[in-house]
Design a protein around this motif. Structure first.
Motif, PDB file in Angstrom:
ATOM      1  N   SER A  95       0.858  -1.073  -0.029  1.00 29.55           N
ATOM      2  CA  SER A  95      -0.110  -0.136   0.053  1.00 29.55           C
ATOM      3  C   SER A  95       0.903   1.354  -0.111  1.00 29.55           C
ATOM      4  CB  SER A  95      -1.076   0.087   1.120  1.00 29.55           C
ATOM      5  OG  SER A  95      -0.242   0.047   2.240  1.00 29.55           O
ATOM      6  N   TRP A  96       0.026   2.466  -0.253  1.00 34.72           N
ATOM      7  CA  TRP A  96       0.840   3.605  -0.452  1.00 34.72           C
ATOM      8  C   TRP A  96       1.668   3.830   1.114  1.00 34.72           C
ATOM      9  CZ3 TRP A  96       0.507   8.232   2.130  1.00 34.72           C
ATOM     10  CH2 TRP A  96       1.299   9.355   1.853  1.00 34.72           C
ATOM     11  N   PHE A  97       0.659   3.686   1.997  1.00 35.96           N
ATOM     12  CA  PHE A  97       1.117   3.831   3.403  1.00 35.96           C
ATOM     13  C   PHE A  97       2.329   3.160   3.799  1.00 35.96           C
ATOM     14  CE2 PHE A  97       0.900   3.046   7.959  1.00 35.96           C
ATOM     15  CZ  PHE A  97       0.920   4.436   8.456  1.00 35.96           C
ATOM     16  N   HIS A  98       2.367   1.985   3.433  1.00 34.98           N
ATOM     17  CA  HIS A  98       3.336   0.991   3.813  1.00 34.98           C
ATOM     18  C   HIS A  98       4.790   1.404   3.241  1.00 34.98           C
ATOM     19  CE1 HIS A  98       5.898  -2.623   3.617  1.00 34.98           C
ATOM     20  NE2 HIS A  98       5.068  -3.009   4.691  1.00 34.98           N
ATOM     21  N   ARG A  99       4.598   1.828   1.840  1.00 37.52           N
ATOM     22  CA  ARG A  99       5.794   2.352   1.216  1.00 37.52           C
ATOM     23  C   ARG A  99       6.430   3.466   1.804  1.00 37.52           C
ATOM     24  NH1 ARG A  99       4.699   3.797  -3.494  1.00 37.52           N
ATOM     25  NH2 ARG A  99       2.316   3.587  -3.570  1.00 37.52           N
ATOM     26  N   LYS A 100       5.336   4.352   2.147  1.00 39.20           N
ATOM     27  CA  LYS A 100       6.110   5.477   2.547  1.00 39.20           C
ATOM     28  C   LYS A 100       6.601   5.647   4.071  1.00 39.20           C
ATOM     29  CE  LYS A 100       5.240   7.638  -1.209  1.00 39.20           C
ATOM     30  NZ  LYS A 100       6.347   7.956  -2.148  1.00 39.20           N
ATOM     31  N   ALA A 101       5.800   4.619   4.631  1.00 41.71           N
ATOM     32  CA  ALA A 101       6.368   4.610   6.052  1.00 41.71           C
ATOM     33  C   ALA A 101       7.682   3.631   6.345  1.00 41.71           C
ATOM     34  CB  ALA A 101       5.295   3.801   7.025  1.00 41.71           C
ATOM     35  N   PHE A 102       7.730   2.794   5.600  1.00 41.10           N
ATOM     36  CA  PHE A 102       8.928   1.746   5.654  1.00 41.10           C
ATOM     37  C   PHE A 102      10.114   1.769   4.388  1.00 41.10           C
ATOM     38  CE2 PHE A 102       5.208   0.225   8.161  1.00 41.10           C
ATOM     39  CZ  PHE A 102       5.819   0.325   9.119  1.00 41.10           C
ATOM     40  N   GLN A 103       9.575   2.178   3.237  1.00 40.79           N
ATOM     41  CA  GLN A 103      10.827   2.041   2.268  1.00 40.79           C
ATOM     42  C   GLN A 103      11.067   3.089   1.200  1.00 40.79           C
ATOM     43  OE1 GLN A 103       8.650  -0.869  -0.453  1.00 40.79           O
ATOM     44  NE2 GLN A 103       8.862  -2.653   1.087  1.00 40.79           N
ATOM     45  N   GLU A 104      10.197   4.384   1.300  1.00 40.31           N
ATOM     46  CA  GLU A 104      10.110   5.249   0.623  1.00 40.31           C
ATOM     47  C   GLU A 104      10.383   6.775   1.038  1.00 40.31           C
ATOM     48  OE1 GLU A 104       7.419   5.148  -2.350  1.00 40.31           O
ATOM     49  OE2 GLU A 104       7.895   3.361  -2.998  1.00 40.31           O
ATOM     50  N   HIS A 105      10.896   7.681   0.632  1.00 39.56           N
ATOM     51  CA  HIS A 105      10.646   8.970   0.812  1.00 39.56           C
ATOM     52  C   HIS A 105       9.234   9.466   0.772  1.00 39.56           C
ATOM     53  CE1 HIS A 105      15.074  10.057   1.312  1.00 39.56           C
ATOM     54  NE2 HIS A 105      15.175   9.574   0.062  1.00 39.56           N
ATOM     55  N   LEU A 106       8.921  10.543   1.688  1.00 40.10           N
ATOM     56  CA  LEU A 106       7.550  10.899   1.566  1.00 40.10           C
ATOM     57  C   LEU A 106       7.137  11.364   0.138  1.00 40.10           C
ATOM     58  CD1 LEU A 106       4.905  11.736   3.001  1.00 40.10           C
ATOM     59  CD2 LEU A 106       5.740  13.804   3.491  1.00 40.10           C
ATOM     60  N   LEU A 107       8.056  12.132  -0.588  1.00 40.65           N
ATOM     61  CA  LEU A 107       7.949  12.399  -2.155  1.00 40.65           C
ATOM     62  C   LEU A 107       9.184  12.216  -2.488  1.00 40.65           C
ATOM     63  CD1 LEU A 107       6.430  16.208  -1.677  1.00 40.65           C
ATOM     64  CD2 LEU A 107       5.289  14.056  -2.039  1.00 40.65           C
ATOM     65  N   GLU A 108       9.023  11.518  -3.817  1.00 40.00           N
ATOM     66  CA  GLU A 108      10.422  10.889  -4.283  1.00 40.00           C
ATOM     67  C   GLU A 108       9.994  10.636  -5.950  1.00 40.00           C
ATOM     68  OE1 GLU A 108      13.266   7.021  -3.663  1.00 40.00           O
ATOM     69  OE2 GLU A 108      11.501   7.237  -2.655  1.00 40.00           O
ATOM     70  N   TYR A 109      10.931  11.271  -6.655  1.00 37.35           N
ATOM     71  CA  TYR A 109      11.018  11.131  -7.956  1.00 37.35           C
ATOM     72  C   TYR A 109      12.489  10.960  -8.603  1.00 37.35           C
ATOM     73  CZ  TYR A 109      10.053  12.027 -13.015  1.00 37.35           C
ATOM     74  OH  TYR A 109       9.870  11.902 -14.299  1.00 37.35           O
ATOM     75  N   ASN A 110      12.634   9.936  -9.335  1.00 32.93           N
ATOM     76  CA  ASN A 110      14.005   9.856  -9.729  1.00 32.93           C
ATOM     77  C   ASN A 110      13.966   9.673 -11.537  1.00 32.93           C
ATOM     78  OD1 ASN A 110      15.518   8.875  -7.414  1.00 32.93           O
ATOM     79  ND2 ASN A 110      13.771   7.558  -7.143  1.00 32.93           N
TER      80      ASN A 110
END
Length: 521
Positions: free
Chosen positions: A68-83
């Motif tokens: 889920s979006w929440f899981h990824r932002k809480a445990f894997q990713e920056h809050l905002l991220e673009y590569n």
């Protein structure tokens, strides 16, 4: 005394295996980050790299299950991220919410809301900026320090909050890093710097507040040469006027690091601090120090200036693949005749460091230890006036204890998956001022107020002992912003023939960011 030190040494390592603090687990300043490869020629470890802080690699297992979006932002990713191939960007909300208890100051707490943005443009340009708004109530010894010095370590000026029972403060940092050529890196920042291979630095440390600087780093093979120009704030000296704010001073720092062989590296350090204005008026930046490769001491002497010139040495020897012996020597002033006479002349101002660190001890991955001794003679880093002493925002640019001390610090940390443990035991002996007499510990006092010209030694004055033990356990939730759950406990005992101050405190919190604050003093 020798028996007590030996007992403390043995006890420290027994306790380190069971105690825990954690200083930003998962980030590049933990003991295990600079793993010794047995080959010192492959990198320059003594100049810490702040340019890509917060972007370190952490393996994330692939999964066919879409998170889920929440899981990824809480445990894997920056809050905002673009590569993108040509550029990247990230942004995070950085909380630091803590609650605790101190037997001296009752309930303690911290409410920090931070924001960080950073990224890359092309392959050679990096940027990062942070801002923090804070309110907090701290353990008794930190509260005393804040009310005396009007700052918290590395966090700027304080204002009263909650009817004077707590503090309110804000601060920011920023860094622009550009790789101008294969051998040349440029950095423009409002941040801190660190030179050394140990936990402390007697040359240039990061225990003080941020300051503006411009840095040029040239790396050619086994040699790395760094020049940095910086501006500092003197809070002790009376303001020139309300409109001009606090008095300012300038500094230039040259550091040559040479990887002599696969096991040995040597670093030569030189710096000059000068005041922004003097009795003749506004001085500003001194263009005599503009040349980045000039020898500083002859220039300082040739212009007949009252500037503060210091020189130092950093050395490292890789004993084995995972173990390193390191040390530093800092020289402010001396006369060979006075040193050889052994009469304790006040202006023989020098200090040093000797340490040992080892990674993966007992063949346990990510189990690391460090033991380190630091010492400084009375009046080291001090000057006629704070306008050109080796300080910034009421703190030393080197060791947080100032001068006139000897310290022994022992640290162990361990990482297992996302669990981090860290323990520290620090013992120090120093001499405090009494009855208005300057015995040389406080670098913000003029050395012209010294007690005696001769007979000076470490520990003179009100001889005081300090024991600091801290442990923390943390669980890393998100490696991208170092979000973690953390529990910490510590005890601090300071005593002399006049008084004793004992304090025990603990805290629990949800913490984030890659900030480093040294409260072990």
């Amino acid at each position: 005394m020798k028996k007590s030190l030996l007992g403390l040494f043995i006890a420290s390592f027994l306790l380190l295996s069971a105690s825990i603090h954690a200083q930003n687990p998962g980030q590049q300043f933990s003991l295990g980050f600079y793993q010794n490869s047995g080959d010192s020629s492959s990198f320059h470890s003594s100049l810490k790299d702040y340019s890509k802080r917060g972007t370190f690699y952490w393996p994330v297992k692939d999964s066919t299950k879409r998170r889920s979006w929440f899981h990824r932002k809480a445990f894997q990713e920056h809050l905002l991220e673009y590569n993108h191939e040509d550029y990247s960007f990230y942004a995070d909300f950085l909380p630091d919410f803590q609650v605790g208890y101190s037997n001296r100051n009752s309930t303690t707490w911290l409410n920090t809301r931070g924001v960080e943005v950073g990224g890359r443009l092309g392959k050679n340009f990096y940027f990062r900026s942070e801002f923090y708004e804070n309110q907090g109530k701290f353990p008794g010894y930190l509260d005393d320090f804040g009310r005396t010095e009007k700052i918290l370590p590395a966090q700027g000026e304080l204002r009263d909050y909650a009817d004077g029972k707590a503090f309110d403060y804000a601060y920011a940092s920023a860094l622009l890093s550009y790789k101008a050529a294969k051998f040349l890196d440029l950095e423009l920042g409002y941040d801190r710097n660190f030179i050394g291979d140990g936990y402390r630095s007697m040359l240039l440390s990061d225990n003080q507040f941020n300051y503006p600087f411009f840095k040029v780093i040239a790396t050619v093979g086994k040699i790395q040469y760094t020049t940095m120009w910086a501006q500092f704030i003197d809070m002790k000296y009376p303001k020139a006027s309300y409109d001009n704010g606090y008095r300012k001073k300038w500094g230039i720092f040259n550091y040559l690091d040479w990887n002599v062989s696969k096991k040995i590296s040597l670093g030569l350090f030189a710096s000059v601090i000068w005041q922004d204005s003097d009795s003749t008026g506004k001085r500003g930046f001194d263009w005599s120090y503009l040349n980045p490769i000039v020898f500083l001491r002859p220039v300082e002497f040739s212009v007949g200036s009252p500037d503060n010139a210091l020189m130092g040495l950093n050395a490292k020897y890789a004993i084995s693949k995972n173990s390193t012996l390191y040390g530093q020597f800092m020289l402010d002033e001396f006369k060979l005749k006075e040193i050889t006479s052994g009469n304790g002349w006040w202006a023989n101002k020098y200090g040093g460091q000797l340490g040992f660190r080892s990674n993966n001890i007992f063949k346990v991955p990510n189990l690391n230890i460090l033991t380190e001794v630091n010492a400084a003679r009375p009046y080291l880093y001090s000057q006629r006036t704070t306008l050109n002493n080796y300080g910034h925002y009421n703190q030393s640019l080197a060791h947080p204890l100032g001068a006139n001390f000897v310290e022994w610090v022992n640290i162990a940390d361990y990482q297992y998956k996302r669990w981090f443990l860290r323990g520290e035991i620090m013992y120090a002996n120093y001499g405090l001022d009494t009855a208005g007499i300057n015995f040389g510990k406080d670098i913000n006092k003029s050395y012209n107020t010294r007690a005696e010209d001769y007979g000076n030694k470490i520990g003179q004055g009100l001889n005081t002992n300090l024991l600091y033990v801290q442990g923390t356990i943390a669980f890393l939730m998100n490696p991208k912003n170092n979000l973690r759950l953390e529990v910490s406990a510590a005890t601090r005992r300071e005593s002399n023939d006049t008084w004793k101050k004992n304090e025990t405190f603990f805290s629990i919190g949800l913490r984030s960011s890659f900030r480093m604050f040294n409260y072990d003093f």
